[in-house]
Enzyme design. Structure first.
Site, PDB file in Angstrom:
ATOM      1  N   GLU A 142     -12.143   4.388   2.608  1.00 36.45           N
ATOM      2  CA  GLU A 142     -12.207   3.890   3.993  1.00 36.45           C
ATOM      3  C   GLU A 142     -12.394   4.985   5.038  1.00 36.45           C
ATOM      4  O   GLU A 142     -11.490   5.269   5.843  1.00 36.45           O
ATOM      5  CB  GLU A 142     -10.953   3.070   4.318  1.00 36.45           C
ATOM      6  CG  GLU A 142     -10.893   1.779   3.556  1.00 36.45           C
ATOM      7  CD  GLU A 142      -9.666   0.929   3.911  1.00 36.45           C
ATOM      8  OE1 GLU A 142      -8.743   1.442   4.545  1.00 36.45           O
ATOM      9  OE2 GLU A 142      -9.661  -0.254   3.553  1.00 36.45           O
ATOM     10  N   GLU A 313     -11.553  -4.531  -1.881  1.00 36.58           N
ATOM     11  CA  GLU A 313     -10.146  -4.910  -1.728  1.00 36.58           C
ATOM     12  C   GLU A 313     -10.092  -6.253  -1.016  1.00 36.58           C
ATOM     13  O   GLU A 313     -10.660  -6.402   0.058  1.00 36.58           O
ATOM     14  CB  GLU A 313      -9.388  -3.872  -0.879  1.00 36.58           C
ATOM     15  CG  GLU A 313      -9.379  -2.477  -1.469  1.00 36.58           C
ATOM     16  CD  GLU A 313      -8.642  -1.456  -0.610  1.00 36.58           C
ATOM     17  OE1 GLU A 313      -7.905  -1.872   0.319  1.00 36.58           O
ATOM     18  OE2 GLU A 313      -8.811  -0.258  -0.850  1.00 36.58           O
TER      19      GLU A 313
HETATM   20  C1  GAL Z   1      -6.607  -0.670   2.823  1.00 36.18           C
HETATM   21  C2  GAL Z   1      -6.538   0.622   2.024  1.00 36.18           C
HETATM   22  C3  GAL Z   1      -5.569   0.497   0.874  1.00 36.18           C
HETATM   23  C4  GAL Z   1      -4.290  -0.122   1.321  1.00 36.18           C
HETATM   24  C5  GAL Z   1      -4.591  -1.460   1.942  1.00 36.18           C
HETATM   25  C6  GAL Z   1      -3.351  -2.207   2.382  1.00 36.18           C
HETATM   26  O1  GAL Z   1      -7.083  -0.455   4.105  1.00 36.18           O
HETATM   27  O2  GAL Z   1      -7.788   0.980   1.523  1.00 36.18           O
HETATM   28  O3  GAL Z   1      -5.331   1.772   0.325  1.00 36.18           O
HETATM   29  O4  GAL Z   1      -3.657   0.731   2.222  1.00 36.18           O
HETATM   30  O5  GAL Z   1      -5.399  -1.259   3.064  1.00 36.18           O
HETATM   31  O6  GAL Z   1      -3.700  -3.426   2.961  1.00 36.18           O
END
Ligand code: GAL
Length: 611
Positions: A142, A313
């Site tokens: 990110e 994710e």
């Molecule tokens: C994302 C990040 C992850 C984790 C997640 C939690 O932005 O890539 O590592 O922190 O959020 O929601």
């Protein structure tokens, strides 16, 4: 669309690894992303490598029949790296270094850290590049998250001066193009140019825009260094996981160095944390998310990935980082996943396998609870796997409508909003939402997109400068084009582009005045509708123009319409372009043959009912 999960073997006892892998496989997952924060376990001291645990973890996951996306750990440089490079920290706009103790604490301009991160990427690639379990690489994590693209460090300042020297070649040219006679801002040497921070009143807009361009370039160069390093040991696809509404580096440009785009979709977190919607809208959608926000990013990143994209994710339950963290309603997690498929995602991975009982994200849900029992989403994933099995073939739709999203325009209007509510993302997003309410699926394209010919309608609200190349394409375009407000009103050097609208239309059109409004103030035109936030006055051959100026296949909207007005205008423009459309109920969105019922968390599909 395959399903996967993000997993942190280094956070769990090895005794759990095999059970975890088998359970993932049994659940119907096929992809696991690992490694992106594991630097302190891979290289606890400089030059002392510990890869054996990772070898073992990869073997166990591979033996269970899972494929791996391996992350490079550069978003979390361990403490020893900071001792090696005490000047590597990113600085905030107040000139304060950001500290160790979370993540992303590096400045993109630090050469030593960039090389060290590339060295680690190369080590991983040489060790695992031909391992059959590894399917792809994720570089870093990110970019830009936690406001880290722009660093105001002494190192960034030196790099900015170098960047300016390369761009302008001579200080006289820079002074002239920046308009530095204004307020006696002339420089006699590039070394004198500081970063645009802590100035008494606003800095020169071109000084700021150039700093934003420079900062974006630094991210692109940083990413390139790791891509090159990975290529020394592997030919597997390389990806990055972008974020929602991160606009301070040019994703299109960075994406050219990658094989694939992925992004991290947190619909409920984003609604609470980075949405401009009203309080009432947020309350109504707090358990299902904004019906357009995920879709917008699916379409944006499909374009950034040149057709190849995925969700790296996906939120499966409440997160920990938004001001409020509600839980998705039953059916909603499944709906989000199917919506990603409808937009063409190649895979979707959930964040994360098991809830961490310690550290920053202990309140973040996962597919499994910290006590290793299934979390709420678990059974819904089983249903999702079944639903995906039932869908045999996805209709490939060619979209007729394109919406231009341009990162540089975002920076330009961030530098000079003129009214505090003018925000470029918000403007483009308003067009996107209105088109989707009219039942239209669309492509989001860059301003450099090579092919606009195939679209029956191209919308480019707020594009601050139209390049020569785009202008030629626009001239020969047969379909409808909708501009405005603010289209082409600046030169590349952030000067007023006098006669901008004339140049678009090849007619004598003058922009005589612009004004911005405080919240709640509106300007209503009979038989047309209402503008808010921003209006322009144009004259055509000396006569004041209508709120929308239409000549041939081109129209220019002279303000920021409210939602109903925009829907009305777009509906007329779609009809003019010969695109059939139908206004949908507020909670329904369509994507090709799919229909998503947001408030009920239900999905239906033209041929198969996947409810
Ligand atoms: C994302 C990040 C992850 C984790 C997640 C939690 O932005 O890539 O590592 O922190 O959020 O929601």
């Amino acid at each position: 669309m395959e399903l996967g999960v993000c997993y942190y073997p280094e956070q769990w006892p090895q005794a759990l690894w095999e059970k975890d892998a088998l359970e993932m496989k049994n659940l119907g997952l096929s992809i696991v992303r690992i490694g992106e924060f594991a630097w302190s376990k891979l290289e606890p001291k400089e030059g002392v490598y510990q890869f054996e645990w990772l070898d073992r973890s990869i073997k166990i996951l591979g033996d269970a029949g899972l494929k791996i996306i391996l992350g490079t750990p550069s978003a979390t440089p361990p403490s020893w790296v900071l001792h090696k490079f005490p000047d590597m920290l990113g600085y905030d706009m107040g000139g304060r270094p950001r500290k160790f103790g979370s993540r992303r604490h590096y400045c993109f301009s630090h050469q030593g850290y960039k090389e060290l991160a590339a060295k680690m990427a190369e080590k991983l690639s040489k060790r695992y590049g031909s391992n059959p379990t590894i399917m792809a690489w994720q570089v870093d994590n990110e970019y830009g998250c936690h406001d880290t693209t722009r660093s105001y460090s002494p190192i960034a300042e030196k790099a900015f001066q170098k960047w300016l020297l390369q761009k302008y070649q001579s200080i006289e040219i820079l002074n002239e193009r920046w308009g530095n006679t204004f307020w006696s801002m002339e420089y006699s040497n590039f070394d004198e140019i500081a970063l645009p921070m802590l100035t008494v009143t606003e800095a020169n807009p071109i000084h700021r825009l150039d700093f934003h361009r420079f900062s974006s370039d630094q991210v692109v160069q940083w990413n390139k260094a790791q891509v090159t390093a990975i290529r020394h040991g592997s030919n597997l696809p390389i990806m990055h996981n972008y974020m929602g509404r991160i606009t301070d580096f040019d994703h299109f440009q960075l994406g050219e160095d990658l094989d694939f785009a992925t992004w991290d979709s947190y619909p409920l977190g984003f609604l609470e944390d980075r949405s401009d919607r009203s309080k009432a809208f947020k309350a109504q959608h707090q358990f299902c998310g904004d019906p357009d926000f995920q879709a917008f990013h699916h379409d944006l990143y499909r374009s950034v990935g040149r057709g190849r994209w995925a969700v790296m994710e996906q939120q499966p339950g409440p997160v920990n980082w938004a001001p409020y963290n509600p839980a998705p309603d039953p059916g909603v997690v499944k709906m989000w996943a199917l919506e990603a498929k409808a937009h063409g995602a190649e895979f979707l991975a959930f964040f994360r396998w098991r809830q961490a009982p310690f550290a920053q994200e202990q309140m973040h849900t996962a597919l499994k609870r910290a006590d290793n029992e299934p979390a709420k989403a678990y059974d819904e994933i089983k249903e999702l796997v079944k639903a995906l099995d039932q869908i045999q073939k996805l209709h490939e739709n060619e979209n007729d409508v394109a919406l231009v999203f341009d990162y540089e325009s975002h920076w330009a209007w961030e530098v000079q909003p003129q009214g505090q509510d003018f925000n470029y993302f918000k403007l483009v997003f308003a067009y996107y939402c209105a088109l989707r309410k009219l039942g239209v699926s669309l492509d989001i394209i860059s301003a450099d997109s090579t092919n606009i010919k195939k679209y029956k309608l191209v919308c480019l609200p707020g594009l601050f400068n139209i390049s020569e190349a785009l202008s030629r394409k626009i001239k020969s375009h047969q379909g409808q084009i909708l501009f405005g407000p603010r289209s082409h009103t600046k030169t590349e050097d952030f000067k007023l582009n006098i006669d901008s609208v004339s140049k678009i239309f090849d007619k004598e059109i003058k922009l005589t005045q612009v004004q911005t409004f405080r919240k709640g103030t509106k300007k209503t035109f009979k038989d047309f509708g209402t503008f808010e936030i921003w209006t322009e006055e144009l004259t055509l051959d000396g006569i004041p123009s209508e709120p929308i100026l239409s000549l041939g296949n081109k129209s220019y909207l002279t303000g920021w319409p409210d939602e109903e007005t925009l829907i009305k205008i777009l509906s007329t423009t779609l009809s003019r372009a010969g695109i059939s459309h139908k206004r949908l109920a507020d909670n329904i969105r369509r994507e090709g043959p799919w229909e998503f019922n947001y408030l009920e968390g239900k999905v239906s599909y033209e041929n198969k009912n996947t409810k």
